[in-house]
Design a protein around this motif. Structure first.
Motif, short mmCIF file in Angstrom:
data_model
loop_
_atom_site.label_atom_id
_atom_site.label_comp_id
_atom_site.label_asym_id
_atom_site.label_seq_id
_atom_site.Cartn_x
_atom_site.Cartn_y
_atom_site.Cartn_z
N TYR A 105 0.86 -1.18 0.00
CA TYR A 105 0.00 0.00 0.00
C TYR A 105 0.89 1.23 0.00
O TYR A 105 2.09 1.16 0.28
CB TYR A 105 -0.92 0.03 1.23
N SER A 106 0.31 2.36 -0.30
CA SER A 106 1.01 3.64 -0.13
C SER A 106 0.00 4.66 0.36
O SER A 106 -1.18 4.60 0.02
CB SER A 106 1.67 4.11 -1.43
N TYR A 107 0.49 5.57 1.17
CA TYR A 107 -0.35 6.64 1.68
C TYR A 107 0.35 7.96 1.43
O TYR A 107 1.52 8.12 1.76
CB TYR A 107 -0.63 6.46 3.17
N ASN A 108 -0.37 8.92 0.83
CA ASN A 108 0.16 10.25 0.59
C ASN A 108 -0.54 11.22 1.53
O ASN A 108 -1.70 11.56 1.33
CB ASN A 108 -0.09 10.65 -0.88
N PRO A 109 0.17 11.65 2.61
CA PRO A 109 -0.48 12.55 3.57
C PRO A 109 -0.82 13.93 3.00
O PRO A 109 -1.73 14.58 3.48
CB PRO A 109 0.54 12.64 4.71
N ALA A 110 -0.12 14.36 1.95
CA ALA A 110 -0.41 15.68 1.36
C ALA A 110 -1.76 15.67 0.65
O ALA A 110 -2.54 16.62 0.75
CB ALA A 110 0.70 16.07 0.39
#
Length: 157
Positions: A105-110
């Motif tokens: 998975y990947s998460y982009n906080p921006a």
């Protein structure tokens, strides 16, 4: 608003399908990395909900977790998501969705986007809330009145 069981099932398949690895930019204590979550039916912070109503005439709906899912663990390691049903299987076979192990998975906080999937099976999920206690995810769904959200609620284990 009525959503067919098949619509829920297909959205969950997208949500918990195999994924590709992207760089994980999350490093703060309120991130997904090295966290474990369990499903909840209680929204402790409605202020973070997507726009629109959650009533009979609204476009948004909370995902109706079954009792057999309430002990499932959603474990986000550095770059892998593991979903553990903790040996409580649902009688109707819906646990097949939640038995997928070791997904990237990947998460982009921006952008507040969680990406799960690879190739043609990519799902990009909105993150409406992520803090030390709560995780609120949403998938855009078409409704009779336009677009709404299917919202998944989690609490930190």
């Amino acid at each position: 608003m009525k959503l067919k069981y098949g619509a829920y099932l297909s959205m969950l398949v997208l949500l918990f399908s195999n994924c590709s690895k992207d760089d994980n930019e999350e490093s703060d204590g309120d991130g997904l990395e090295n966290s474990t979550w369990v499903a909840t039916k209680t929204d402790d912070n409605p202020n973070t909900n997507p726009p629109g109503a959650f009533d009979m005439n609204g476009n948004n709906v909370y995902y109706p977790w079954k009792d057999c899912h309430m002990d499932d663990s959603f474990i986000f390691l550095k770059d892998r998501l593991t979903i553990n049903d903790n040996a409580t299987a649902c009688e109707d076979g819906i646990d097949l969705i939640f038995n997928t192990k070791n997904q990237a998975y990947s998460y982009n906080p921006a952008t507040k986007k969680l990406t799960i999937g690879s190739g043609d099976d990519v799902a990009v999920i909105d993150v409406f809330e992520l803090n030390k206690d709560r995780l609120k995810l949403g998938i855009a769904i078409p409704t009779g009145n336009g677009l709404g959200y299917l919202v998944f609620l989690f609490k930190r284990k």
